[in-house]
Design a protein around this motif. Structure first.
Motif, PDB file in Angstrom:
ATOM      1  N   UNK A  65     -40.594  23.621   4.085  1.00  0.00           N
ATOM      2  CA  UNK A  65     -40.641  23.623   2.616  1.00  0.00           C
ATOM      3  C   UNK A  65     -40.494  25.015   2.017  1.00  0.00           C
ATOM      4  N   UNK A  66     -40.710  26.036   2.831  1.00  0.00           N
ATOM      5  CA  UNK A  66     -40.572  27.409   2.346  1.00  0.00           C
ATOM      6  C   UNK A  66     -39.203  27.990   2.679  1.00  0.00           C
ATOM      7  N   UNK A  67     -38.303  27.150   3.153  1.00  0.00           N
ATOM      8  CA  UNK A  67     -36.928  27.524   3.515  1.00  0.00           C
ATOM      9  C   UNK A  67     -36.873  28.440   4.736  1.00  0.00           C
ATOM     10  N   UNK A  68     -37.880  28.330   5.612  1.00  0.00           N
ATOM     11  CA  UNK A  68     -37.874  29.087   6.855  1.00  0.00           C
ATOM     12  C   UNK A  68     -37.441  28.189   8.008  1.00  0.00           C
ATOM     13  N   UNK A  69     -36.778  28.789   8.960  1.00  0.00           N
ATOM     14  CA  UNK A  69     -36.214  28.065  10.091  1.00  0.00           C
ATOM     15  C   UNK A  69     -37.293  27.428  10.959  1.00  0.00           C
ATOM     16  N   UNK A  70     -37.098  26.149  11.245  1.00  0.00           N
ATOM     17  CA  UNK A  70     -37.957  25.425  12.180  1.00  0.00           C
ATOM     18  C   UNK A  70     -37.168  25.126  13.452  1.00  0.00           C
ATOM     19  N   UNK A  85     -23.015  28.556   7.691  1.00  0.00           N
ATOM     20  CA  UNK A  85     -22.834  27.559   6.630  1.00  0.00           C
ATOM     21  C   UNK A  85     -23.949  26.516   6.693  1.00  0.00           C
ATOM     22  N   UNK A  86     -24.306  26.045   7.890  1.00  0.00           N
ATOM     23  CA  UNK A  86     -25.380  25.041   8.004  1.00  0.00           C
ATOM     24  C   UNK A  86     -26.705  25.620   7.522  1.00  0.00           C
ATOM     25  N   UNK A  87     -26.945  26.890   7.812  1.00  0.00           N
ATOM     26  CA  UNK A  87     -28.191  27.521   7.373  1.00  0.00           C
ATOM     27  C   UNK A  87     -28.237  27.645   5.854  1.00  0.00           C
ATOM     28  N   UNK A  88     -27.116  28.004   5.256  1.00  0.00           N
ATOM     29  CA  UNK A  88     -27.080  28.141   3.794  1.00  0.00           C
ATOM     30  C   UNK A  88     -27.170  26.787   3.092  1.00  0.00           C
ATOM     31  N   UNK A  89     -26.585  25.758   3.681  1.00  0.00           N
ATOM     32  CA  UNK A  89     -26.708  24.424   3.094  1.00  0.00           C
ATOM     33  C   UNK A  89     -28.165  23.979   3.103  1.00  0.00           C
ATOM     34  N   UNK A  90     -28.836  24.159   4.236  1.00  0.00           N
ATOM     35  CA  UNK A  90     -30.246  23.778   4.326  1.00  0.00           C
ATOM     36  C   UNK A  90     -31.093  24.614   3.378  1.00  0.00           C
ATOM     37  N   UNK A  91     -30.812  25.893   3.292  1.00  0.00           N
ATOM     38  CA  UNK A  91     -31.572  26.795   2.412  1.00  0.00           C
ATOM     39  C   UNK A  91     -31.417  26.386   0.947  1.00  0.00           C
ATOM     40  N   UNK A  92     -30.204  26.025   0.568  1.00  0.00           N
ATOM     41  CA  UNK A  92     -29.958  25.572  -0.799  1.00  0.00           C
ATOM     42  C   UNK A  92     -30.814  24.350  -1.118  1.00  0.00           C
ATOM     43  N   UNK A  93     -30.773  23.363  -0.224  1.00  0.00           N
ATOM     44  CA  UNK A  93     -31.545  22.134  -0.441  1.00  0.00           C
ATOM     45  C   UNK A  93     -33.042  22.405  -0.465  1.00  0.00           C
ATOM     46  N   UNK A  94     -33.518  23.275   0.428  1.00  0.00           N
ATOM     47  CA  UNK A  94     -34.951  23.569   0.483  1.00  0.00           C
ATOM     48  C   UNK A  94     -35.431  24.335  -0.747  1.00  0.00           C
ATOM     49  N   UNK A 137     -42.395   9.931   0.648  1.00  0.00           N
ATOM     50  CA  UNK A 137     -41.590  10.638  -0.345  1.00  0.00           C
ATOM     51  C   UNK A 137     -41.951  12.101  -0.513  1.00  0.00           C
ATOM     52  N   UNK A 138     -42.866  12.602   0.321  1.00  0.00           N
ATOM     53  CA  UNK A 138     -43.273  14.010   0.224  1.00  0.00           C
ATOM     54  C   UNK A 138     -42.188  14.908   0.798  1.00  0.00           C
ATOM     55  N   UNK A 139     -41.904  15.986   0.098  1.00  0.00           N
ATOM     56  CA  UNK A 139     -40.927  16.984   0.521  1.00  0.00           C
ATOM     57  C   UNK A 139     -41.446  17.692   1.770  1.00  0.00           C
ATOM     58  N   UNK A 140     -40.675  17.646   2.871  1.00  0.00           N
ATOM     59  CA  UNK A 140     -41.097  18.297   4.105  1.00  0.00           C
ATOM     60  C   UNK A 140     -40.144  19.390   4.562  1.00  0.00           C
ATOM     61  N   UNK A 141     -38.984  19.503   3.910  1.00  0.00           N
ATOM     62  CA  UNK A 141     -38.033  20.537   4.289  1.00  0.00           C
ATOM     63  C   UNK A 141     -36.613  20.133   3.944  1.00  0.00           C
ATOM     64  N   UNK A 142     -35.662  20.665   4.712  1.00  0.00           N
ATOM     65  CA  UNK A 142     -34.250  20.372   4.456  1.00  0.00           C
ATOM     66  C   UNK A 142     -33.455  20.502   5.744  1.00  0.00           C
ATOM     67  N   UNK A 143     -32.334  19.788   5.777  1.00  0.00           N
ATOM     68  CA  UNK A 143     -31.404  19.881   6.892  1.00  0.00           C
ATOM     69  C   UNK A 143     -30.055  20.335   6.353  1.00  0.00           C
ATOM     70  N   UNK A 144     -29.382  21.166   7.127  1.00  0.00           N
ATOM     71  CA  UNK A 144     -28.025  21.581   6.804  1.00  0.00           C
ATOM     72  C   UNK A 144     -27.122  21.277   7.976  1.00  0.00           C
ATOM     73  N   UNK A 145     -25.974  20.659   7.699  1.00  0.00           N
ATOM     74  CA  UNK A 145     -25.009  20.309   8.742  1.00  0.00           C
ATOM     75  C   UNK A 145     -23.658  20.891   8.349  1.00  0.00           C
ATOM     76  N   UNK A 146     -22.992  21.534   9.305  1.00  0.00           N
ATOM     77  CA  UNK A 146     -21.667  22.100   9.045  1.00  0.00           C
ATOM     78  C   UNK A 146     -20.843  22.072  10.329  1.00  0.00           C
ATOM     79  N   UNK A 147     -19.544  21.899  10.149  1.00  0.00           N
ATOM     80  CA  UNK A 147     -18.640  21.932  11.280  1.00  0.00           C
ATOM     81  C   UNK A 147     -17.687  20.763  11.337  1.00  0.00           C
TER      82      UNK A 147
END
Length: 166
Positions: A65-70, A85-94, A137-147
């Motif tokens: 939830x803090x946009x840090x890598x898990x 790109x995948x990291x930035x997509x996830x960061x944007x969503x988070x 429905x609680x926010x737990x983080x974000x996923x980014x997929x690229x490629x």
């Protein structure tokens, strides 16, 4: 004892003794802990399976939830460029608790948030960054997929997010 030596939780909850603030502080810490390595591995496994179904080799990033890598996974055969790109997509969503595709609709030239991609160390405003929510429905983080293609990246990320609600 000086204040520098007191753990932050004690400063907020014991020294200042504001019960309503203490409660909020503990709830914030609990929210940060909602993303676990087990959840991240479920997200990655689901994304990896969905990508393989489509014949894609992708990079998958899971943030808390803090946009840090898990967790991060680059499938065999995936190109190097999609890592960032995948990291930035996830960061944007988070950071915005909004899917990157949805943000992208307002980030077009002339849009209300045009140039948003230039903030926060670089963001992405097209599909593939998806908010992760648990069964409640609680926010737990974000996923980014690229490629893959942008559409396939979005589909893969959505499938990974849906795995948490199943």
């Amino acid at each position: 004892m000086t204040i520098e030596h007191i753990p932050i939780q004690e400063i907020h909850c014991s020294v200042l003794d504001f019960p309503e603030y203490c409660s909020g502080f503990l709830q914030l810490n609990e929210r940060k802990l909602l993303m676990t390595s087990e959840i991240a591995q479920t997200v990655i496994a689901t994304a990896q399976a969905k990508a393989a179904e489509g014949g894609f080799a992708v990079s998958i990033t899971v943030l808390d939830t803090t946009a840090h890598l898990v967790a991060f996974h680059r499938m065999d055969g995936a190109m190097l460029g999609p890592i960032d790109v995948s990291q930035k997509k996830a960061r944007t969503a988070a950071l915005f608790q909004t899917d990157s595709l949805q943000l992208g609709q307002a980030a077009q030239p002339g849009g209300a948030i045009y140039t948003l991609e230039n903030t926060n160390g670089g963001l992405i405003s097209f599909g593939g960054g998806v908010v992760l929510r648990d069964k409640n429905g609680a926010f737990v983080g974000a996923v980014g997929v690229a490629g893959a293609t942008v559409e396939a990246d979005e589909d893969i990320a959505q499938a990974a997010a849906a795995a948490l609600k199943a």
